[in-house]
Scaffold this motif. Structure first.
Motif, mmCIF file in Angstrom:
data_model
loop_
_atom_site.group_PDB
_atom_site.id
_atom_site.type_symbol
_atom_site.label_atom_id
_atom_site.label_comp_id
_atom_site.label_asym_id
_atom_site.label_seq_id
_atom_site.Cartn_x
_atom_site.Cartn_y
_atom_site.Cartn_z
ATOM 1 N N ASP A 1 36.241 41.566 30.526
ATOM 2 C CA ASP A 1 36.902 42.865 30.475
ATOM 3 C C ASP A 1 38.126 42.811 29.564
ATOM 4 O O ASP A 1 38.647 43.848 29.166
ATOM 5 C CB ASP A 1 37.337 43.308 31.877
ATOM 6 N N GLN B 1 49.195 43.044 37.739
ATOM 7 C CA GLN B 1 48.790 43.298 39.114
ATOM 8 C C GLN B 1 49.753 42.575 40.045
ATOM 9 O O GLN B 1 49.967 41.387 39.913
ATOM 10 C CB GLN B 1 47.390 42.772 39.381
ATOM 11 N N ASP C 1 40.631 37.204 44.995
ATOM 12 C CA ASP C 1 39.349 37.333 44.312
ATOM 13 C C ASP C 1 39.533 38.194 43.074
ATOM 14 O O ASP C 1 40.240 39.201 43.115
ATOM 15 C CB ASP C 1 38.304 37.975 45.226
ATOM 16 N N LEU C 2 38.902 37.779 42.003
ATOM 17 C CA LEU C 2 38.934 38.566 40.775
ATOM 18 C C LEU C 2 37.563 39.173 40.538
ATOM 19 O O LEU C 2 36.547 38.602 40.942
ATOM 20 C CB LEU C 2 39.332 37.680 39.590
ATOM 21 N N PRO C 3 37.498 40.314 39.870
ATOM 22 C CA PRO C 3 36.213 40.942 39.599
ATOM 23 C C PRO C 3 35.321 40.046 38.745
ATOM 24 O O PRO C 3 35.807 39.235 37.956
ATOM 25 C CB PRO C 3 36.564 42.217 38.840
ATOM 26 N N ALA C 4 34.029 40.226 38.880
ATOM 27 C CA ALA C 4 33.067 39.409 38.146
ATOM 28 C C ALA C 4 33.306 39.478 36.640
ATOM 29 O O ALA C 4 33.166 38.482 35.937
ATOM 30 C CB ALA C 4 31.644 39.844 38.483
ATOM 31 N N THR D 1 41.532 43.661 44.451
ATOM 32 C CA THR D 1 40.734 43.748 43.238
ATOM 33 C C THR D 1 39.328 44.107 43.631
ATOM 34 O O THR D 1 38.895 43.896 44.751
ATOM 35 C CB THR D 1 40.730 42.414 42.473
ATOM 36 N N ASP D 2 38.591 44.662 42.712
ATOM 37 C CA ASP D 2 37.209 45.046 42.961
ATOM 38 C C ASP D 2 36.315 43.851 42.739
ATOM 39 O O ASP D 2 36.159 43.405 41.614
ATOM 40 C CB ASP D 2 36.838 46.196 42.005
ATOM 41 N N PRO D 3 35.730 43.293 43.803
ATOM 42 C CA PRO D 3 34.894 42.096 43.626
ATOM 43 C C PRO D 3 33.639 42.449 42.886
ATOM 44 O O PRO D 3 32.948 41.706 42.349
ATOM 45 C CB PRO D 3 34.601 41.645 45.044
ATOM 46 N N ARG E 1 37.187 32.552 35.826
ATOM 47 C CA ARG E 1 37.539 33.559 36.831
ATOM 48 C C ARG E 1 37.783 32.916 38.187
ATOM 49 O O ARG E 1 38.754 33.228 38.869
ATOM 50 C CB ARG E 1 36.428 34.598 36.946
ATOM 51 N N ALA F 1 36.115 39.933 35.043
ATOM 52 C CA ALA F 1 37.541 39.783 34.716
ATOM 53 C C ALA F 1 37.778 39.190 33.337
ATOM 54 O O ALA F 1 38.643 39.658 32.603
ATOM 55 C CB ALA F 1 38.238 38.935 35.769
#
Length: 73
Positions: A51, A65, A43-46, A71-73, A33, A48
């Motif tokens: 998921d 995207q 930044d990519l979500p934890a 993105t939701d961190p 990630r 990523a």
């Protein structure tokens, strides 16, 4: 994915291989990630990696995207 898992090159990882079945764990998922985030400049979500079950699914999601998308961190 190949580099994080210690493979010689991308040809050593099937695009549709399930991350958990090819040795991806939480530490290597975070490393992947972070590497992808640096390469994409965002930044990519934890979660990523986990998921999306496969490298191909993760790539498709990232491709969908737009550049600079929040993105939701």
């Amino acid at each position: 994915t190949a580099a994080v898992l210690g493979h010689a090159g991308p040809e050593d990882v099937e695009p549709d291989a399930v991350f958990l079945e090819i040795g991806m764990d939480s530490v290597s998922a975070a490393e992947l990630r972070n590497a992808l985030g640096r390469a994409l400049g965002r930044d990519l979500p934890a979660g990523a990696v986990f998921d999306h079950r496969t490298p191909a699914a993760l790539a498709a999601a990232l491709h969908a995207q737009p550049a600079g998308a929040a993105t939701d961190p």
